[in-house]
Design an enzyme around this catalytic site. Sequence first.
Site, PDB file in Angstrom:
ATOM      1  N   ASN A 101     -52.496   6.886  11.698  1.00  7.43           N
ATOM      2  CA  ASN A 101     -52.806   6.853  13.125  1.00  7.43           C
ATOM      3  C   ASN A 101     -51.790   6.027  13.900  1.00  7.43           C
ATOM      4  OD1 ASN A 101     -54.979   8.564  13.650  1.00  7.43           O
ATOM      5  ND2 ASN A 101     -56.469   7.067  12.930  1.00  7.43           N
TER       6      ASN A 101
ATOM      7  N   GLU B 202     -47.680  14.257   9.182  1.00  8.65           N
ATOM      8  CA  GLU B 202     -48.682  13.307   9.682  1.00  8.65           C
ATOM      9  C   GLU B 202     -49.814  14.016  10.447  1.00  8.65           C
ATOM     10  OE1 GLU B 202     -46.949   9.760  11.338  1.00  8.65           O
ATOM     11  OE2 GLU B 202     -45.260   9.909   9.967  1.00  8.65           O
TER      12      GLU B 202
ATOM     13  N   PHE C  43     -43.388   5.142   2.356  1.00 14.68           N
ATOM     14  CA  PHE C  43     -44.846   5.229   2.310  1.00 14.68           C
ATOM     15  C   PHE C  43     -45.204   6.474   1.531  1.00 14.68           C
ATOM     16  CE2 PHE C  43     -48.925   6.540   4.227  1.00 14.68           C
ATOM     17  CZ  PHE C  43     -49.628   5.345   4.343  1.00 14.68           C
TER      18      PHE C  43
ATOM     19  N   THR D 110     -51.275  18.309  10.399  1.00 16.92           N
ATOM     20  CA  THR D 110     -50.896  19.626  10.898  1.00 16.92           C
ATOM     21  C   THR D 110     -51.651  19.951  12.186  1.00 16.92           C
ATOM     22  OG1 THR D 110     -52.645  20.715   9.641  1.00 16.92           O
ATOM     23  CG2 THR D 110     -50.518  20.429   8.526  1.00 16.92           C
TER      24      THR D 110
END
Length: 397
Positions: A253, A376, A141, A378
Amino acid sequence: MHAQHTPRPADPLDLLELDTLLTPDERAVRDTVRTFCDRRVEPHITEWFEQGAIEDIRGLTKELGALGLLGMHLEGYGCAGMSAVDYGLACLELEATDSGLRSLVSVQGSLAMFALHAFGSEEQKEEWLPRLAAGTAIGCFGLTEPDSGSDPGSMRTAARRESGGDWVLDGRKMWITNGSVADVAIVWARTDDGVRGFVVPTDTPGFSAPAIKHKMSLRASATSELVLDSVRLPSTAVLPGVRGLRGPLSCLNEARYGIAWGAMGAARSAFRAALAYAGDRVQFGRPISSFQLTQAKLTDMSLELAKGTLLAFHLGRTKDDRGLRPEQVSHGKLNNTRAALEICRSARTVLGANGISLEYPVMRHANNLESILTYEGTVEMHTLMIGQALTGQAAFR
């Protein structure tokens, strides 16, 4: 009159009996993943971490696929269609072995596969999802760039439309898990029509994925750059179901949810190592577990581990029931990664000098969690996401 119940004997690893919150099927999922990790990965993980690579990563990925762990929370196309709690329990057990193992599964299922499942065309789904679910193909990704991390809107990777309908991509992505071993990359790029996602087979001319070396964290994980040098793709390569940053952020998410569980796996492993070591290590004629300061450390670790696990479990039940809002996911990711890192640091002190040795898992987990703390989202970004939800004021600028 209430019936009197005899309390169960205390399990020092589960004083609150959190295991009773799980259904028999959920415990079966948890036990299956734990057994696999104990048999297949634990005997080798120290060596893989030390050498900086998972041995036979393609073979391991196929085994993970055969177990149904890849995209396990997605429906159809060879995916297992299991619950969010099932997926979370799997993440916990995978990361109890190593964060690199959980990252492999998370990037495959919650990023690459989720993007295809949520936003891909039927042709894209049928081409890639069954292979990714089976582990016969590996996905990555591509969102983060050398100069674009917390601010993905500043990405420089760009895609332009040619007169014949083809797309041409140019740019670089950075810190991409699975990148150097992937068969397909989901790459996000700027276009005249906003940010779009592209399905990029990694054998496309102009695509390369040089491995990132000299890592001190997530060493048992394939991490690379993605270089796109006039990569030409057909018009059908674009993900048709989304435009703008909503696409990649919704994928993140999904992955952040798994991290909330996974971090507790790393913490559990460090806590168990500290508890066992404190009982065996004798100083001044007594096991160090008999000293007040050591018991205080163990107590604090146990408290934070239980609270973080309960938070992950609540998020999982909520996700299965009605879905999660971004700030709820941020609660899990922010709290549990910070708590797990503190548990590892405290466990390291219980082990003394042995705490830095790879003969024990503590320093390996601590090093890995330094990456998990940042990737993903901080600490700063999740703090401000929660702050915005609390106050109604955006403080990102």
